[in-house]
Design a protein around this motif. Sequence first.
Motif, PDB file in Angstrom:
ATOM      1  N   PRO A 196       0.812  -1.230   0.000  1.00 46.09           N
ATOM      2  CA  PRO A 196       0.000   0.000   0.000  1.00 46.09           C
ATOM      3  C   PRO A 196       0.841   1.274   0.000  1.00 46.09           C
ATOM      4  O   PRO A 196       0.518   2.225  -0.715  1.00 46.09           O
ATOM      5  CB  PRO A 196      -0.820  -0.129   1.294  1.00 46.09           C
ATOM      6  N   TYR A 197       1.891   1.304   0.818  1.00 40.20           N
ATOM      7  CA  TYR A 197       2.745   2.491   0.869  1.00 40.20           C
ATOM      8  C   TYR A 197       3.936   2.251  -0.049  1.00 40.20           C
ATOM      9  O   TYR A 197       4.876   1.543   0.303  1.00 40.20           O
ATOM     10  CB  TYR A 197       3.206   2.746   2.306  1.00 40.20           C
ATOM     11  N   LYS A 198       3.893   2.826  -1.216  1.00 39.56           N
ATOM     12  CA  LYS A 198       4.878   2.527  -2.255  1.00 39.56           C
ATOM     13  C   LYS A 198       6.134   3.377  -2.054  1.00 39.56           C
ATOM     14  O   LYS A 198       6.347   4.378  -2.743  1.00 39.56           O
ATOM     15  CB  LYS A 198       4.255   2.721  -3.632  1.00 39.56           C
ATOM     16  N   SER A 199       6.952   2.927  -1.128  1.00 40.92           N
ATOM     17  CA  SER A 199       8.193   3.627  -0.814  1.00 40.92           C
ATOM     18  C   SER A 199       9.346   3.161  -1.689  1.00 40.92           C
ATOM     19  O   SER A 199      10.467   3.672  -1.567  1.00 40.92           O
ATOM     20  CB  SER A 199       8.549   3.377   0.657  1.00 40.92           C
ATOM     21  N   ASN A 200       9.086   2.213  -2.566  1.00 44.77           N
ATOM     22  CA  ASN A 200      10.156   1.623  -3.370  1.00 44.77           C
ATOM     23  C   ASN A 200       9.557   1.022  -4.635  1.00 44.77           C
ATOM     24  O   ASN A 200       8.349   1.084  -4.869  1.00 44.77           O
ATOM     25  CB  ASN A 200      10.872   0.541  -2.562  1.00 44.77           C
ATOM     26  N   LYS A 201      10.419   0.421  -5.461  1.00 40.54           N
ATOM     27  CA  LYS A 201       9.960  -0.242  -6.676  1.00 40.54           C
ATOM     28  C   LYS A 201       9.135  -1.481  -6.327  1.00 40.54           C
ATOM     29  O   LYS A 201       9.096  -1.926  -5.185  1.00 40.54           O
ATOM     30  CB  LYS A 201      11.150  -0.633  -7.545  1.00 40.54           C
ATOM     31  N   PHE A 202       8.488  -2.061  -7.337  1.00 44.01           N
ATOM     32  CA  PHE A 202       7.607  -3.203  -7.108  1.00 44.01           C
ATOM     33  C   PHE A 202       8.376  -4.510  -6.931  1.00 44.01           C
ATOM     34  O   PHE A 202       7.779  -5.543  -6.652  1.00 44.01           O
ATOM     35  CB  PHE A 202       6.618  -3.348  -8.276  1.00 44.01           C
ATOM     36  N   TYR A 203       9.697  -4.463  -7.071  1.00 41.89           N
ATOM     37  CA  TYR A 203      10.489  -5.680  -6.928  1.00 41.89           C
ATOM     38  C   TYR A 203      11.680  -5.407  -6.022  1.00 41.89           C
ATOM     39  O   TYR A 203      12.024  -4.261  -5.721  1.00 41.89           O
ATOM     40  CB  TYR A 203      10.967  -6.174  -8.296  1.00 41.89           C
ATOM     41  N   TYR A 204      12.323  -6.468  -5.565  1.00 39.69           N
ATOM     42  CA  TYR A 204      13.515  -6.353  -4.731  1.00 39.69           C
ATOM     43  C   TYR A 204      14.437  -7.529  -5.003  1.00 39.69           C
ATOM     44  O   TYR A 204      14.019  -8.573  -5.542  1.00 39.69           O
ATOM     45  CB  TYR A 204      13.145  -6.292  -3.240  1.00 39.69           C
ATOM     46  N   GLU A 205      15.706  -7.335  -4.666  1.00 41.31           N
ATOM     47  CA  GLU A 205      16.692  -8.403  -4.815  1.00 41.31           C
ATOM     48  C   GLU A 205      17.302  -8.692  -3.444  1.00 41.31           C
ATOM     49  O   GLU A 205      17.228  -7.863  -2.538  1.00 41.31           O
ATOM     50  CB  GLU A 205      17.807  -8.009  -5.787  1.00 41.31           C
ATOM     51  N   ARG A 206      17.924  -9.853  -3.330  1.00 39.16           N
ATOM     52  CA  ARG A 206      18.586 -10.224  -2.090  1.00 39.16           C
ATOM     53  C   ARG A 206      19.763 -11.132  -2.401  1.00 39.16           C
ATOM     54  O   ARG A 206      19.668 -12.032  -3.243  1.00 39.16           O
ATOM     55  CB  ARG A 206      17.604 -10.940  -1.159  1.00 39.16           C
ATOM     56  N   ILE A 207      20.873 -10.884  -1.724  1.00 32.45           N
ATOM     57  CA  ILE A 207      21.998 -11.810  -1.756  1.00 32.45           C
ATOM     58  C   ILE A 207      22.389 -12.096  -0.316  1.00 32.45           C
ATOM     59  O   ILE A 207      22.191 -11.258   0.578  1.00 32.45           O
ATOM     60  CB  ILE A 207      23.207 -11.239  -2.535  1.00 32.45           C
ATOM     61  N   GLY A 208      22.923 -13.283  -0.072  1.00 33.27           N
ATOM     62  CA  GLY A 208      23.266 -13.597   1.309  1.00 33.27           C
ATOM     63  C   GLY A 208      23.971 -14.917   1.457  1.00 33.27           C
ATOM     64  O   GLY A 208      24.199 -15.671   0.489  1.00 33.27           O
ATOM     65  N   VAL A 216      17.928  -5.491  -1.297  1.00 29.61           N
ATOM     66  CA  VAL A 216      18.279  -4.370  -2.159  1.00 29.61           C
ATOM     67  C   VAL A 216      17.070  -3.975  -2.996  1.00 29.61           C
ATOM     68  O   VAL A 216      16.307  -4.830  -3.460  1.00 29.61           O
ATOM     69  CB  VAL A 216      19.456  -4.760  -3.090  1.00 29.61           C
ATOM     70  N   HIS A 217      16.890  -2.660  -3.181  1.00 31.61           N
ATOM     71  CA  HIS A 217      15.901  -2.142  -4.127  1.00 31.61           C
ATOM     72  C   HIS A 217      16.637  -1.434  -5.257  1.00 31.61           C
ATOM     73  O   HIS A 217      17.222  -0.374  -5.048  1.00 31.61           O
ATOM     74  CB  HIS A 217      14.942  -1.158  -3.450  1.00 31.61           C
ATOM     75  N   ARG A 218      16.639  -2.048  -6.408  1.00 29.67           N
ATOM     76  CA  ARG A 218      17.233  -1.459  -7.616  1.00 29.67           C
ATOM     77  C   ARG A 218      18.672  -0.984  -7.372  1.00 29.67           C
ATOM     78  O   ARG A 218      19.057   0.121  -7.693  1.00 29.67           O
ATOM     79  CB  ARG A 218      16.370  -0.313  -8.128  1.00 29.67           C
ATOM     80  N   GLY A 219      19.460  -1.851  -6.771  1.00 33.16           N
ATOM     81  CA  GLY A 219      20.867  -1.555  -6.552  1.00 33.16           C
ATOM     82  C   GLY A 219      21.173  -0.790  -5.283  1.00 33.16           C
ATOM     83  O   GLY A 219      22.342  -0.651  -4.915  1.00 33.16           O
ATOM     84  N   ALA A 220      20.149  -0.264  -4.583  1.00 30.65           N
ATOM     85  CA  ALA A 220      20.365   0.484  -3.347  1.00 30.65           C
ATOM     86  C   ALA A 220      20.038  -0.398  -2.150  1.00 30.65           C
ATOM     87  O   ALA A 220      18.931  -0.974  -2.067  1.00 30.65           O
ATOM     88  CB  ALA A 220      19.496   1.738  -3.321  1.00 30.65           C
ATOM     89  N   ALA A 221      20.979  -0.526  -1.214  1.00 31.47           N
ATOM     90  CA  ALA A 221      20.773  -1.373  -0.046  1.00 31.47           C
ATOM     91  C   ALA A 221      19.579  -0.888   0.761  1.00 31.47           C
ATOM     92  O   ALA A 221      19.431   0.305   1.031  1.00 31.47           O
ATOM     93  CB  ALA A 221      22.027  -1.390   0.809  1.00 31.47           C
ATOM     94  N   ASP A 222      18.714  -1.817   1.163  1.00 29.76           N
ATOM     95  CA  ASP A 222      17.550  -1.487   1.976  1.00 29.76           C
ATOM     96  C   ASP A 222      17.735  -1.938   3.423  1.00 29.76           C
ATOM     97  O   ASP A 222      17.442  -1.188   4.347  1.00 29.76           O
ATOM     98  CB  ASP A 222      16.303  -2.143   1.389  1.00 29.76           C
ATOM     99  N   ALA A 223      18.223  -3.158   3.636  1.00 28.76           N
ATOM    100  CA  ALA A 223      18.385  -3.661   5.000  1.00 28.76           C
ATOM    101  C   ALA A 223      19.313  -4.857   5.000  1.00 28.76           C
ATOM    102  O   ALA A 223      19.329  -5.660   4.054  1.00 28.76           O
ATOM    103  CB  ALA A 223      17.029  -4.050   5.589  1.00 28.76           C
ATOM    104  N   LEU A 224      20.089  -4.980   6.070  1.00 24.95           N
ATOM    105  CA  LEU A 224      20.923  -6.151   6.304  1.00 24.95           C
ATOM    106  C   LEU A 224      20.186  -7.031   7.303  1.00 24.95           C
ATOM    107  O   LEU A 224      20.050  -6.686   8.481  1.00 24.95           O
ATOM    108  CB  LEU A 224      22.287  -5.724   6.850  1.00 24.95           C
ATOM    109  N   GLU A 225      19.684  -8.167   6.833  1.00 22.85           N
ATOM    110  CA  GLU A 225      18.798  -9.014   7.627  1.00 22.85           C
ATOM    111  C   GLU A 225      19.580 -10.122   8.321  1.00 22.85           C
ATOM    112  O   GLU A 225      20.403 -10.784   7.707  1.00 22.85           O
ATOM    113  CB  GLU A 225      17.729  -9.644   6.721  1.00 22.85           C
ATOM    114  N   TRP A 226      19.266 -10.337   9.604  1.00 21.05           N
ATOM    115  CA  TRP A 226      19.769 -11.505  10.339  1.00 21.05           C
ATOM    116  C   TRP A 226      18.617 -12.486  10.424  1.00 21.05           C
ATOM    117  O   TRP A 226      17.543 -12.158  10.927  1.00 21.05           O
ATOM    118  CB  TRP A 226      20.195 -11.151  11.750  1.00 21.05           C
TER     119      TRP A 226
END
Length: 372
Positions: free
Chosen positions: A327-339, A356-366
């Motif tokens: 609902p709150y479109k703070s980013n693109k409709f897709y995301y990537e993740r590496i880990g 990552v959202h379009r090459g920009a880091a969003d969060a480092l998840e544990w």
Amino acid sequence: MSSRILFLSLCISGCVGSIAPAAAQSAEAVKPGPLIAGAYAQGGFIIAHSPRVKHLVTAHPTGFELNLQRQLNGSAPWHAWYRYPKVGMALVYYDYHNSILGKSYAASIYLNKTFWRTERQQLSFRLGPGIGYFPNRFDLETNHKNTFVSSALNATIQARAEYDVALTPKVAMLLGVAFNHYSNGATAKPNLGINIPTLIVGLNYHQQRNAVPLPLVPGADVPAELGKNFLNVSTSVAFKQRNESDTKLYAVNSVSVIGGRRVNRKSNLLVGLEGFYDRSLIAEQRDTVPAGRSLQDVKKAGIIFGHELLFGRLAFDTHLGFYLYNPYKSNKFYYERIGLKYHFTERLFGAMDLKVHRGAADALEWKIGVKL
């Protein structure tokens, strides 16, 4: 910060655990593979990938590296699946010749895969993660021009092509071309990250050149999980900073239900559903939404497709996700993740993922989860 220290410790324990022999191939003790010690000089340049960092690209960084690597000997089946790579640890120092950036110190672990070999020459590719320490980080009052680095501790990824040629039976010259990246995964802002291509020259000392690995035990090349389905259920937490002026860390939580299948010796394929709750988006709306207007729901849900590259208990994950509820479109409709994911037991696993959202880091998840 404790979050980044945990990232390093999990990364090292995961990789070292996967490197250890999964099982001896006989009742006799397995002789470890030979060691290689190296010392290299490095020189390169910083990529000015954003207008916000062009003022920092004023000199060519130079550095020095010490590393120690061991030839895998075939004591675990995956050694043979990857044609007996080397595993190593490196200490890397850079001087950026810039008073704003200062110097950096890094420790990393890596896999080194040889693609071409003769009696005197080797051509290989090296890749590995680690952690870097930057004394001269961003500070709003004392170092506000350092838009590259905003935290003392940063994750690093190093990729390198190497050419090793023997000078004597034990000593070799090494020439290399490398790419080095430093970033804190958006746990602090600004987080533009440093990208450094480098040229490398140095010496290697080989305890034994071109060692012969153990033969693979018949049948060990067929994993018991091959062709079987599984289900991973997990939850994660991350902490992120909104911007340079708001230094508060906001928690980000997720839950995942992901199905997978072991399709060959090296790979799992994945598909599943995820949900996210990012508290920084609530604070963002409170700053921007007019008084009296209700805030939008910041929860998100998506579908992900992924792949796991397997190294014993360790896996390198790559995911591509698409938001189905956003609902709150703070980013693109897709995301990537590496880990990186590590199985502590057959059922229990932990992971460190960079979303990552379009090459920009969003969060480092544990992440912690169970395999069903």
